[in-house]
Scaffold this active site. Structure first.
Site, PDB file in Angstrom:
ATOM      1  N   ASP A   8      38.492  67.252  32.079  1.00 56.83           N
ATOM      2  CA  ASP A   8      39.469  67.371  33.398  1.00 56.83           C
ATOM      3  C   ASP A   8      40.061  68.955  33.533  1.00 56.83           C
ATOM      4  O   ASP A   8      39.500  69.533  32.437  1.00 56.83           O
ATOM      5  CB  ASP A   8      40.474  66.418  33.376  1.00 56.83           C
ATOM      6  CG  ASP A   8      41.739  66.541  32.513  1.00 56.83           C
ATOM      7  OD1 ASP A   8      41.623  67.421  31.556  1.00 56.83           O
ATOM      8  OD2 ASP A   8      42.577  65.711  32.506  1.00 56.83           O
ATOM      9  N   CYS A  66      40.232  66.425  27.704  1.00 54.68           N
ATOM     10  CA  CYS A  66      41.385  66.575  28.501  1.00 54.68           C
ATOM     11  C   CYS A  66      42.387  67.329  27.978  1.00 54.68           C
ATOM     12  O   CYS A  66      42.136  68.062  27.069  1.00 54.68           O
ATOM     13  CB  CYS A  66      41.865  65.163  29.004  1.00 54.68           C
ATOM     14  SG  CYS A  66      42.409  64.032  27.885  1.00 54.68           S
ATOM     15  N   THR A  68      44.977  66.583  25.936  1.00 53.10           N
ATOM     16  CA  THR A  68      45.167  65.961  24.559  1.00 53.10           C
ATOM     17  C   THR A  68      43.917  65.321  24.099  1.00 53.10           C
ATOM     18  O   THR A  68      43.600  65.110  22.741  1.00 53.10           O
ATOM     19  CB  THR A  68      46.053  64.823  24.549  1.00 53.10           C
ATOM     20  OG1 THR A  68      45.727  63.668  25.461  1.00 53.10           O
ATOM     21  CG2 THR A  68      47.483  65.253  25.103  1.00 53.10           C
ATOM     22  N   HIS A  99      31.278  58.152   9.163  1.00 46.33           N
ATOM     23  CA  HIS A  99      31.674  56.643   8.807  1.00 46.33           C
ATOM     24  C   HIS A  99      31.974  55.764  10.363  1.00 46.33           C
ATOM     25  O   HIS A  99      31.583  54.574  10.108  1.00 46.33           O
ATOM     26  CB  HIS A  99      33.278  56.912   8.338  1.00 46.33           C
ATOM     27  CG  HIS A  99      33.166  57.112   7.134  1.00 46.33           C
ATOM     28  ND1 HIS A  99      34.342  57.154   5.938  1.00 46.33           N
ATOM     29  CD2 HIS A  99      32.329  57.677   6.149  1.00 46.33           C
ATOM     30  CE1 HIS A  99      34.120  57.465   4.935  1.00 46.33           C
ATOM     31  NE2 HIS A  99      32.549  58.045   4.773  1.00 46.33           N
ATOM     32  N   ARG A 133      27.784  50.237   4.119  1.00 48.87           N
ATOM     33  CA  ARG A 133      29.169  49.834   4.530  1.00 48.87           C
ATOM     34  C   ARG A 133      29.910  50.041   5.808  1.00 48.87           C
ATOM     35  O   ARG A 133      30.399  49.289   6.551  1.00 48.87           O
ATOM     36  CB  ARG A 133      30.152  49.693   3.545  1.00 48.87           C
ATOM     37  CG  ARG A 133      30.847  51.041   3.196  1.00 48.87           C
ATOM     38  CD  ARG A 133      31.662  50.968   1.925  1.00 48.87           C
ATOM     39  NE  ARG A 133      32.498  52.283   2.005  1.00 48.87           N
ATOM     40  CZ  ARG A 133      31.982  53.291   1.417  1.00 48.87           C
ATOM     41  NH1 ARG A 133      30.524  53.386   0.915  1.00 48.87           N
ATOM     42  NH2 ARG A 133      32.762  54.509   1.170  1.00 48.87           N
ATOM     43  N   HIS A 134      29.549  51.192   6.226  1.00 47.13           N
ATOM     44  CA  HIS A 134      29.819  51.688   7.636  1.00 47.13           C
ATOM     45  C   HIS A 134      29.339  51.059   8.652  1.00 47.13           C
ATOM     46  O   HIS A 134      29.859  50.699   9.655  1.00 47.13           O
ATOM     47  CB  HIS A 134      30.105  53.249   7.637  1.00 47.13           C
ATOM     48  CG  HIS A 134      30.728  53.904   6.287  1.00 47.13           C
ATOM     49  ND1 HIS A 134      32.196  53.661   6.206  1.00 47.13           N
ATOM     50  CD2 HIS A 134      30.223  54.448   5.101  1.00 47.13           C
ATOM     51  CE1 HIS A 134      32.405  54.475   5.187  1.00 47.13           C
ATOM     52  NE2 HIS A 134      31.229  54.664   4.532  1.00 47.13           N
TER      53      HIS A 134
END
Ligand code: RB5
Length: 150
Positions: A8, A66, A68, A99, A133-134
């Protein structure tokens, strides 16, 4: 590899550097707008465009921006199969790929500088999912989608 890029007006300040960084890393950019910092636009529209491109397989990865990085990541994460993650440093960027297998990176134009964005994009793009495991944990996220998404 095709990478969808969208922002944006609040994220536009990072866009040229992000595109240049990804291009230098060998990515083919699919630019989904917007094209100016001067016109106020709605971040969900651009988050959705990028998320759709990644979810339907036309792009392997996406970067959204954007003010943030948060609003546009929330919008992108409403699409099944999207794992959009905000990163404000290279550690977050690297590990959200290793991960979480984040397929969309979200950046904040009012939070980080273009120099920081370049380093963050590199860290994310060059990292690889570790699986193991991830993979089990990411599959648990998929199960949540199965339960709550149509
Ligand atoms: C737009 O002013 C701003 O709300 C947007 O860029 C973003 O920061 C939302 O999360």
């Amino acid at each position: 590899m095709k990478v969808a890029v969208g922002c944006d007006h609040g994220g536009y300040v990072l866009k040229d550097r992000v595109v240049a960084t990804l291009t230098a890393l060998g990515a083919e950019i699919v630019d989904m707008g917007c094209d100016s910092a001067d016109v106020s636009v709605d971040y969900p529209e651009f988050g959705l465009k990028v998320a759709r491109a990644v979810a339907d397989g036309s792009c392997a990865l996406g970067v959204v921006m954007c003010g943030t990085g948060i609003g546009i990541s929330i919008a992108a994460n409403k699409v099944r199969g999207i794992r959009a993650a905000v990163a404000t440093n290279t550690f977050m960027a690297e590990f959200t790929r290793r991960h979480n297998n984040a397929n969309v990176l979200a950046l904040g134009g009012r939070v980080i500088t273009p120099d920081e964005a370049e380093a963050i994009v590199k860290a994310w793009f060059c990292a690889e999912f570790e699986g193991g495991r991830h993979a089990r944990r990411v599959a648990m996220i998929d199960s949540i989608e199965d339960e709550y998404f149509k």
